[in-house]
Design a protein around this motif. Structure first.
Motif, PDB file in Angstrom:
ATOM      1  N   ALA A 205     -38.711  43.356  54.466  1.00 18.39           N
ATOM      2  CA  ALA A 205     -40.261  43.175  54.308  1.00 18.39           C
ATOM      3  C   ALA A 205     -40.810  42.714  55.459  1.00 18.39           C
ATOM      4  N   ALA A 206     -40.478  41.931  56.476  1.00 17.14           N
ATOM      5  CA  ALA A 206     -41.730  41.927  57.087  1.00 17.14           C
ATOM      6  C   ALA A 206     -41.506  42.506  58.341  1.00 17.14           C
ATOM      7  N   ARG A 207     -40.513  42.528  59.216  1.00 13.42           N
ATOM      8  CA  ARG A 207     -40.160  43.706  59.891  1.00 13.42           C
ATOM      9  C   ARG A 207     -40.341  45.134  59.799  1.00 13.42           C
ATOM     10  N   TYR A 208     -40.166  45.661  58.568  1.00 20.98           N
ATOM     11  CA  TYR A 208     -39.782  47.484  58.846  1.00 20.98           C
ATOM     12  C   TYR A 208     -40.766  47.721  57.711  1.00 20.98           C
ATOM     13  N   PHE A 209     -41.907  46.649  56.892  1.00 22.06           N
ATOM     14  CA  PHE A 209     -43.157  46.575  56.105  1.00 22.06           C
ATOM     15  C   PHE A 209     -44.365  46.721  56.103  1.00 22.06           C
ATOM     16  N   ASN A 210     -43.937  45.396  57.237  1.00 21.33           N
ATOM     17  CA  ASN A 210     -45.514  44.638  57.348  1.00 21.33           C
ATOM     18  C   ASN A 210     -45.360  43.530  56.324  1.00 21.33           C
ATOM     19  N   ALA A 211     -44.659  43.568  56.070  1.00 22.84           N
ATOM     20  CA  ALA A 211     -44.920  42.595  54.534  1.00 22.84           C
ATOM     21  C   ALA A 211     -46.145  41.503  54.821  1.00 22.84           C
ATOM     22  N   SER A 212     -46.543  41.051  54.012  1.00 19.72           N
ATOM     23  CA  SER A 212     -47.787  40.304  54.194  1.00 19.72           C
ATOM     24  C   SER A 212     -47.403  38.520  53.875  1.00 19.72           C
ATOM     25  N   GLN A 213     -48.538  37.911  54.643  1.00 21.32           N
ATOM     26  CA  GLN A 213     -47.595  35.809  55.179  1.00 21.32           C
ATOM     27  C   GLN A 213     -47.561  35.608  53.641  1.00 21.32           C
ATOM     28  N   SER A 214     -48.515  35.719  52.128  1.00 21.57           N
ATOM     29  CA  SER A 214     -48.681  35.437  50.627  1.00 21.57           C
ATOM     30  C   SER A 214     -46.787  36.364  50.452  1.00 21.57           C
ATOM     31  N   PHE A 215     -46.913  37.245  50.969  1.00 19.53           N
ATOM     32  CA  PHE A 215     -45.440  37.783  50.044  1.00 19.53           C
ATOM     33  C   PHE A 215     -44.158  36.641  50.550  1.00 19.53           C
ATOM     34  N   SER A 216     -44.054  36.436  52.579  1.00 19.65           N
ATOM     35  CA  SER A 216     -42.652  35.698  52.707  1.00 19.65           C
ATOM     36  C   SER A 216     -42.578  34.268  52.157  1.00 19.65           C
ATOM     37  N   ILE A 217     -44.290  34.243  52.016  1.00 18.30           N
ATOM     38  CA  ILE A 217     -43.784  32.276  51.459  1.00 18.30           C
ATOM     39  C   ILE A 217     -43.461  32.123  50.120  1.00 18.30           C
ATOM     40  N   LYS A 218     -43.881  33.233  49.301  1.00 19.47           N
ATOM     41  CA  LYS A 218     -43.711  33.675  48.020  1.00 19.47           C
ATOM     42  C   LYS A 218     -41.592  33.876  48.030  1.00 19.47           C
ATOM     43  N   MET A 219     -41.469  34.587  48.284  1.00 17.09           N
ATOM     44  CA  MET A 219     -40.236  34.758  48.840  1.00 17.09           C
ATOM     45  C   MET A 219     -39.165  33.417  49.023  1.00 17.09           C
ATOM     46  N   LEU A 220     -39.778  32.774  49.999  1.00 18.47           N
ATOM     47  CA  LEU A 220     -39.274  31.495  50.579  1.00 18.47           C
ATOM     48  C   LEU A 220     -39.561  30.293  50.075  1.00 18.47           C
ATOM     49  N   TYR A 221     -40.247  30.272  48.905  1.00 17.24           N
ATOM     50  CA  TYR A 221     -40.319  29.817  47.732  1.00 17.24           C
ATOM     51  C   TYR A 221     -39.185  29.936  46.526  1.00 17.24           C
ATOM     52  N   LEU A 222     -39.327  30.456  46.697  1.00 16.66           N
ATOM     53  CA  LEU A 222     -38.123  31.434  45.589  1.00 16.66           C
ATOM     54  C   LEU A 222     -36.617  31.433  46.483  1.00 16.66           C
ATOM     55  N   GLY A 223     -36.698  31.653  47.300  1.00 16.84           N
ATOM     56  CA  GLY A 223     -35.001  30.833  47.718  1.00 16.84           C
ATOM     57  C   GLY A 223     -34.686  29.148  47.740  1.00 16.84           C
ATOM     58  N   ASP A 224     -35.964  28.249  47.588  1.00 16.23           N
ATOM     59  CA  ASP A 224     -35.775  27.018  47.925  1.00 16.23           C
ATOM     60  C   ASP A 224     -35.565  26.719  46.057  1.00 16.23           C
ATOM     61  N   TYR A 225     -36.279  27.573  45.518  1.00 15.57           N
ATOM     62  CA  TYR A 225     -36.095  27.492  43.199  1.00 15.57           C
ATOM     63  C   TYR A 225     -34.861  28.339  43.384  1.00 15.57           C
ATOM     64  N   LEU A 226     -33.844  28.775  44.284  1.00 12.69           N
ATOM     65  CA  LEU A 226     -32.586  29.123  43.661  1.00 12.69           C
ATOM     66  C   LEU A 226     -31.561  28.138  44.580  1.00 12.69           C
ATOM     67  N   THR A 227     -31.768  27.061  44.801  1.00 14.51           N
ATOM     68  CA  THR A 227     -31.062  27.012  45.727  1.00 14.51           C
ATOM     69  C   THR A 227     -30.697  25.276  45.254  1.00 14.51           C
ATOM     70  N   ILE A 228     -29.205  24.990  44.981  1.00 10.44           N
ATOM     71  CA  ILE A 228     -29.236  23.893  43.588  1.00 10.44           C
ATOM     72  C   ILE A 228     -29.568  22.675  44.024  1.00 10.44           C
TER      73      ILE A 228
END
Length: 357
Positions: A205-228
């Motif tokens: 999303a960041a490379r091909y669709f220029n996703a915002s910093q807010s989107f990237s941060i939320k996605m990484l938080y989601l990854g943390d919460y899905l990792t036991i």
């Protein structure tokens, strides 16, 4: 047959056949909080004071500006990981070629078999964490712990749920793998699969669709919460302030700072949902899968193809994504790599069948 009587009989069988695994897992899990603490209590003096500081660091999920932890953090992390995963893999995988084949021919349902193993293993983990929590509560003064009772209780609750979630993941994995080692190995990989897939989507999303910093941060938080495992180490406590992306093998990096503990519900509810979902999946898969040996790693062809495709997807992300400047090129490379591994699997199976004729 009464459902309770079935479960009681199955639990008696588990205790008779797997009490060794039960005790080993119990000892591993109480080693640091209880056994090493008893050792330092006997030593006393400066060593005991230092040990109390290290336990305080552990009870705060390693999110204090102090250290080192009770063991080097990686070593302690391995203990927390190994005990529930090996227990889950052993309880089902060890019996796959033995008593399981007999059990499935009896009136006992496959759902009851999985449920009994879940109850047996989770009881072991919860018992170990209860011993740890009660010991630390009762000996907090003697150990010089710099935390109050609520911190210890929070640690005990989250660790109990986290370890049970890891155990249930391994139990689920052992329903579609051929033996103990593949079940344990794939469980370690599956722990980090959600985080890897989310990181891949975020980078795309960041490379091909220029996703915002807010989107990237939320996605990484989601990854943390899905990792036991992040619940066991407090990784998701960190506040991500920025995400930097790179057009090379590094891909991305984050900058942030230590944060405070999330609300208890933000940690317990995801873990409870993970346990329920993984147990449901384990029951569903085990009810449909054959116990006849079909491969070295996987119990059936469909599972093998799914994991080959997932492996190809991740390999494409690691190897092709840093080099692909457009989404179309990346998708093409991904398709080629996945097809290549599926073709290799097909050819290897054809070769194996031709040799057996």
């Amino acid at each position: 047959m009464n459902r309770w009587r079935v479960q009681r009989a199955l639990l008696d069988k588990e205790l008779h056949h797997n009490r060794g695994y039960f005790l080993v897992a119990l000892v591993l899990l109480i080693y640091v909080p209880v056994l090493k603490s008893l050792y330092y209590l006997l030593q006393g003096g400066r060593m005991l004071h230092k040990w109390g500081e290290q336990l305080t660091y552990m009870l705060n999920f390693y999110q204090l500006p102090m250290g080192p932890p009770p063991l080097p953090q990686n070593s302690l992390h391995v203990i927390w990981l190994a005990a529930p995963i090996l227990l889950g893999a052993l309880l089902l995988g060890e019996e796959r070629k033995g008593s399981l084949r007999y059990l499935v021919t009896t009136p006992v349902s496959r759902y009851d078999i999985v449920l009994s193993k879940f109850l047996f293993g989770s009881t072991d983990l919860l018992l170990a964490m209860a011993v740890n929590t009660v010991f630390l509560l009762s000996m907090s003064g003697a150990l010089g712990l710099g935390v109050d009772a609520t911190i210890i209780l929070r640690w005990g609750l989250i660790m109990s749920l986290g370890l049970t979630a890891l155990f249930t993941l391994a139990l689920f994995t052992s329903t579609f793998t051929a033996s103990v080692l593949p079940a344990a190995g794939l469980s370690f990989l599956l722990i980090y699969l959600p985080q890897a897939l989310i990181a891949m989507l975020e980078n795309m999303a960041a490379r091909y669709f220029n996703a915002s910093q807010s989107f990237s941060i939320k996605m990484l938080y989601l990854g943390d919460y899905l990792t036991i495992t992040d619940y066991l180490t407090g990784e998701h406590w960190s506040i991500i302030q920025a995400v930097d992306h790179f057009p090379n093998w590094r891909m991305y990096a984050t900058s942030g700072m230590l944060g405070s503990a999330p609300r208890l519900g933000m940690e317990t509810i995801p873990l409870l949902l993970a346990i329920i979902c993984l147990l449901g999946l384990a029951m569903a898969v085990f009810n449909r899968i054959s116990l006849e040996e079909q491969g070295i790693l996987f119990a059936n062809t469909r599972t093998r193809l799914i994991f080959i495709s997932l492996g190809g997807l991740l390999i494409a992300y690691l190897l092709a994504f840093p080099l692909c400047s457009t989404l179309l090129l990346y998708l093409f490379c991904m398709f080629v790599i996945i097809a290549f591994y599926l073709l290799l699997d097909y050819l290897s199976r054809r070769l194996k069948r031709s040799r057996t004729k």
